[in-house]
Design an enzyme around this catalytic site. Structure first.
Site: not given
Length: 748
Positions: A237, A334-337
């Protein structure tokens, strides 16, 4: 751009009067929910959905999965099996933190490591030898404290320094284990969940990666109805440190930071591969961490490359399993990219079939649309179907008006989609929340219809653009095309974010280049204008990159030979060689930060319409006058044309340099009127052909249009909540007049 609630409720329903047949089905992903089967299928029909997806915390029942729709299943592999995570605490993700500074009052000082941090998120790594990776600093001198002079007390969770200097400031960089995954935390807090805290497992550990692969195999077997596996990014993340006090909950947050990719295994492997070590201070940076707006070090860029390669290799193993079972694999940006850089050199190695990007703005739509290596590009629209919005507003709660928020975002996304197409749109969250909001349901139906129509035009061929490419110059270059660090609403004062938003709907080809690109490879021959925007010492402006003579000479030569340079806020800023703006000779302005109070400054008068450069501000003089000044900016040359100023400080200037032209803006805040100023500035700087510049440019700055030559169609949009009259000239010289209702799209 924000809408007025009272006016906009009355006009949203008029915003889609198109003169072509609406396309009513397909290219739409709908969030469904078990227990709401009738609602799910009814809204799927209303919104023209061809795909139904689950969302975090929801499931799809057989009544939905067997209803003839494609099925997206959302997985976040790092938190998919919390029982396994609990049983393997040594496989949890870690990162470096800096302890709160403590002032020594004697020759010994003790630092409680987690003081001020949210201890439901972090705990101290007590397994690995602190002296292998931790560092203690005297921050008053900037010197590292020798290992022999500090010790760790695991029971107390503190570090004590001996031989300290009284009244110096001390901190410890230490490894922390994260025991609550950040998005899980956010979802719990936002929705007041009383659920199990999910943990984030790190694939760097062989037993963790083996478990991920076994889990993925079993999951694919147990979910035969799933057609697309939607990875909530991959493993790491973006950095998000939570504080103990709710009054300062977000201690550090950066959507582009790799600070959450650190663990002892990676650190040792990096050292073995590179021959040198990453230290804790390479990440902590005296408490600044690796925020994307700071100029990255060479070591940090190499760490990013190291992580990208690891994530692509490990991620491909999971994507291959998905493909083995006949399913497609999409990734949510998005998030854990982190490690899944969509413009990085490893992205295509994953083998993803699609990319999904949540969007609030036009530049985010352009980011998604431009990614290579995937077949499908999908936008997840906002508002997210949560009870409250990003700042606590009652979006899908009593008193909320989600249709207004949806309209706000769509108006900005729409103009970007006139320039570059995407393949799909959709929503996320909890569908049952929309039932009390029929206006929202009606609005999304119309958005879906308009999107499909615009997509059909884009797929016929590229829209008309003015010849000549615009290059955005920053430390990150193409790696961070279109994005700075998060969304526009999170970084409203970042000049380059606002420039990107303005550019996202303008009729130019845009690319992103770095300072290293210019020094190593030169300036591409098709680039006509270069934009450098940002505050001093930021990665966007460039900081000490500008002390490189090869950079300044290359750009100066580019302008001297006929190129254009646009500087915003503190372009090329670093104090060196008697200048602050290193491109000052080209720009015709510089900035005095206090060292030149005794140096004489040129007097100037503000230019009027008789000056050829006045066309930059002629369409929107009020917008130019409203630009926020940058203190200390002054004119350096009698040839500098001041087009707007405030209290003796230039806001907009133009300057001819040899065969080229430069334009300076004191700052940039996106709006539709100021976007027209940028359009004119680019045309001026590139010496655009007058006929090319005027073709398909609307006379009304609150409207825009896009022409598709392959099908001889023009799309005209109204970006305002009021009726607007506008006109434009075609490439054949014909003047077309149009009357648009609020927010309306007309196709001719």
């Amino acid at each position: 751009m924000f809408f007025s609630l009272v006016e906009d409720l009355a006009v949203l329903c008029y915003s889609f009067a198109m003169s072509t047949t609406d396309i009513t089905k397909g290219d739409f992903t709908l969030p469904g929910e078990a227990g709401y089967e009738d609602l799910t299928l009814r809204m799927a029909k209303k919104w023209g959905a061809d795909i139904i997806r689950d969302s975090d915390g929801t499931k799809l029942s057989p009544e939905i999965t067997k209803a003839g729709y494609g099925i997206y299943s959302t997985i976040c592999i790092i938190r998919a099996d919390n029982a396994w995570a609990k049983a393997h605490p040594d496989c949890l993700q870690q990162n470096f933190l800096m302890s709160k500074p403590v002032i020594a009052e004697g020759t010994s000082v003790t630092m409680p490591l987690l003081d001020g941090y949210f201890t439901e998120q972090f705990k101290v790594n007590e397994k690995d030898d602190p002296h292998e990776f931790w560092q203690v600093f005297d921050r008053t001198t900037g010197e590292e404290v020798p290992h022999a002079d500090w010790s760790f007390d695991a029971a107390a969770g503190s570090v004590t320094v001996k031989n300290a200097t009284p009244y110096h400031r001390y901190t410890t960089n230490f490894l922390a284990v994260r025991q609550w995954e950040e998005i899980s935390m956010y979802n719990h807090v936002t929705n007041n969940w009383n659920k199990e805290h999910l943990m984030a497992v790190d694939p760097v550990y062989p037993e963790a990666m083996a478990h991920f692969k076994d889990w993925m195999e079993n999951w694919c077997k147990e979910n035969p109805d799933t057609t697309v596996v939607r990875f909530t990014s991959m493993f790491y993340n973006f950095a998000w440190f939570w504080g103990a006090d709710s009054a300062n909950r977000s201690l550090f947050s950066d959507w582009g930071s790799y600070d959450f990719t650190v663990n002892p295994t990676h650190l040792r492997a990096f050292k073995a591969a590179k021959g040198y070590a990453m230290t804790s201070e390479d990440f902590v940076r005296a408490g600044e961490y690796n925020a994307t707006h700071n100029v990255p070090t060479k070591k940090y860029r190499e760490w990013m490359e190291f992580i990208d390669a690891f994530v692509a290799k490990a991620g491909k193993e999971l994507v291959d399993i998905v493909h083995k079972y006949g399913k497609k694999a999409y990734v949510f940006y998005d998030d854990s990219w982190i490690g899944v850089e969509p413009y990085g050199k490893h992205f295509a190695e994953f083998g993803f079939d699609g990319l999904i990007k949540c969007v609030f703005n036009g530049f985010e739509a352009r980011l998604c649309a431009g990614v290579k290596g995937v077949k499908t590009h999908e936008l997840r629209f906002h508002p997210y179907l949560f009870p409250t919005g990003l700042t606590g507003e009652p979006t899908f709660s009593e008193g909320g008006h989600p249709e207004i928020e949806a309209g706000q975002y769509w108006i900005q996304v729409r103009r970007a989609l006139l320039r570059t197409p995407v393949d799909r749109i959709g929503l996320g969250g909890y569908l049952h929340l929309v039932e009390p909001f029929p206006a929202f349901c009606d609005y999304i139906e119309k958005v879906g219809q308009e999107f499909r129509t615009l997509k059909s035009f884009n797929t016929s061929g590229a829209p008309y653009t003015i010849p000549g490419k615009v290059a955005v110059l920053s430390s990150w270059g193409s790696l961070r095309s279109w994005i700075c660090s998060g969304h526009l609403h999170e970084h409203p004062e970042v000049d380059l974010t606002n420039i990107n938003e303005s550019l996202s709907g303008l009729p130019f080809d845009v690319e992103f280049i770095s300072f290293d690109d210019v020094v190593t490879n030169g300036i591409p021959s098709d680039v006509k204008v270069i934009i450098n925007a940002g505050c001093a010492d930021s990665s966007w402006s460039g900081g000490e990159n500008w002390k490189n003579a090869a950079l300044t000479s290359a750009l100066t030569k580019f302008v001297a030979e006929g190129g254009g340079f646009i500087g915003v806020h503190d372009p090329s800023a670093t104090r060196f060689g008697g200048l602050y703006y290193q491109m000052s000779p080209v720009l015709g302005v510089d900035r005095d930060t206090g060292s030149k109070k005794c140096v004489g400054k040129w007097r100037y008068t503000v230019a009027d319409s008789t000056n050829p450069a006045y066309r930059i501000v002629a369409d929107a003089p009020e917008a130019a006058a409203a630009i926020k000044p940058t203190d200390g900016v002054y004119v350096t040359d009698s040839d500098t044309v001041v087009l707007s100023e405030k209290d003796g400080t230039p806001l907009v200037t133009a300057h001819e340099f040899k065969k080229g032209r430069a334009v300076y803006f004191a700052s940039w805040k996106f709006s539709f009127p100021v976007t027209r100023v940028l359009f004119r500035a680019i045309c001026y700087a590139m010496h655009a052909d007058k006929k090319a510049e005027e073709a398909f440019v609307t006379s009304n700055i609150l409207t825009e249009c896009s022409y598709y030559p392959a099908i001889d169609k023009t799309v005209i949009i109204n970006n305002s909540a009021e009726e607007q009259k506008t006109s434009f000239v075609t490439d054949k010289g014909k003047t077309v007049e149009v009357m648009l209702k609020p927010f309306e799209t007309i196709i001719q």
